[in-house]
Design a protein around this motif. Structure first.
Motif, short mmCIF file in Angstrom:
data_model
loop_
_atom_site.label_atom_id
_atom_site.label_comp_id
_atom_site.label_asym_id
_atom_site.label_seq_id
_atom_site.Cartn_x
_atom_site.Cartn_y
_atom_site.Cartn_z
N ASP A 5 5.78 -1.04 5.34
CA ASP A 5 6.08 -1.34 3.94
C ASP A 5 7.58 -1.47 3.67
OD1 ASP A 5 6.55 1.38 4.31
OD2 ASP A 5 5.46 2.02 2.53
N LEU A 47 0.84 -1.19 0.00
CA LEU A 47 0.00 0.00 0.00
C LEU A 47 0.87 1.24 0.00
CD1 LEU A 47 -2.59 1.71 0.41
CD2 LEU A 47 -2.41 1.19 2.86
N TRP A 99 -5.03 7.86 9.39
CA TRP A 99 -4.46 6.56 9.74
C TRP A 99 -3.81 6.61 11.12
CZ3 TRP A 99 -4.22 1.88 6.86
CH2 TRP A 99 -4.95 1.93 5.68
N HIS A 158 2.19 -1.37 4.74
CA HIS A 158 1.61 -0.03 4.69
C HIS A 158 2.66 0.98 5.16
CE1 HIS A 158 1.07 0.43 9.10
NE2 HIS A 158 1.02 -0.87 9.05
#
Length: 297
Positions: A112, A13, A90, A70
């Motif tokens: 990530d 992501l 987030w 992410h």
């Protein structure tokens, strides 16, 4: 070792794109998919987009496990996205708990950049290395570290964040609350402070030998090298890997990076050091997320 029969899905992501891959247990890509990240990238919209993409990628439900990388730290259980400073809203998002009932698959979350390093350590440029620093250069500047053969995530799972170290105490304000962070100078937005041109165009012009574009990449590399020099002192890695969307320009900025490291880091701290691009490109993140979903760290 993971089974060579079991299939698994890895998701990377990012701020602009979501990249997915369905792999077998040996890391071979069986099917891939990329879609734009919903804008604004609020957690609910992103969750729906990921769920729909997974169903499209694997309609026959051959992969019972999904790993998601992410842009921020996850909790130690791999269930909650703690924060993503470049994505709105987030904060402590229980992404695994949201997606598992929708997909009826096991979900594992990770940073990530950690995913990218796991992928590179499995099948890429970090194979055989025990101490590695990886930086991902793109919408933000992320990073991951292997120390003594283990992924370093710190006391609460939030480490490391090498893109948030300061290289200029009076520099631009960062989303993290810091000032003059490496991310402010070496992300895509940081590059735009040096030139309004698109990175791909800057690469094209540099490849044609245009002096102005070569000078821009050299300055970018100088700034990146300042940050990497501090990180080398902290971790004394045997290898520094450069990935992310801007990593494709590494032939034009790595010489300036290395010049800064040689100037700023004493020889004993950079002994045997190599600085090079990632081998797996933008595919490292989804591969590493898949590997983590199989229970390997």
């Amino acid at each position: 070792m993971p089974s060579s029969i079991e299939q698994v899905i890895g998701v990377d992501l990012g701020g602009t794109a979501i990249k997915l891959g369905r792999f077998n247990g040996a890391g071979e890509l069986l099917a891939g998919l990329e879609l734009p990240t919903p804008q604004p990238a609020m957690p609910g919209a992103v969750s729906v987009a990921i769920a729909e993409a997974i169903q499209q990628l694997d309609p026959e439900r051959l992969a019972p496990r999904v790993g998601i990388g992410h842009p921020g730290p996850a909790d130690r259980s791999g269930r909650v996205a703690r924060v993503a400073i470049n994505l709105p809203g987030w904060i402590d998002v229980p992404l695994a708990d949201w997606l598992e009932p929708m997909l009826e698959r096991q979900i594992t979350l990770a940073n990530d950049a950690n995913c990218a390093l796991v992928g590179e350590h499995w099948l890429g440029a970090a194979q055989g290395c025990s101490d590695v620093l990886l930086l991902t250069l793109g919408t933000g500047v992320g990073g991951a570290v292997y120390l003594d053969g283990k992924l370093f995530t710190g006391r609460g799972g939030a480490a490391p964040e090498p893109g948030l170290i300061s290289i200029n105490a009076e520099g631009p304000v960062c989303h993290s609350g810091n000032r003059g962070s490496l991310e402010q100078y070496c992300s895509a937005a940081g590059l735009r402070r040096l030139s309004p041109l698109d990175p791909a165009e800057l690469v094209q012009r540099a490849s044609a030998g245009e002096p102005e574009s070569l000078a821009i990449w050299a300055e970018y590399g100088r700034l990146l090298g300042v940050g990497i020099s501090s990180l080398v002192y902290q971790f004394t890695p045997e290898r520094v890997l450069i990935g992310g969307g801007l990593g494709a320009a590494s032939p034009y900025f790595l010489p300036a990076v290395w010049a800064q490291v040689q100037e700023r880091v004493q020889a004993v701290s950079r002994e045997g050091l190599e600085i090079q691009p990632c081998a797996l490109g933008n595919g490292a993140g989804r591969l590493g997320a898949a590997r983590l979903a199989l229970g390997w760290r």
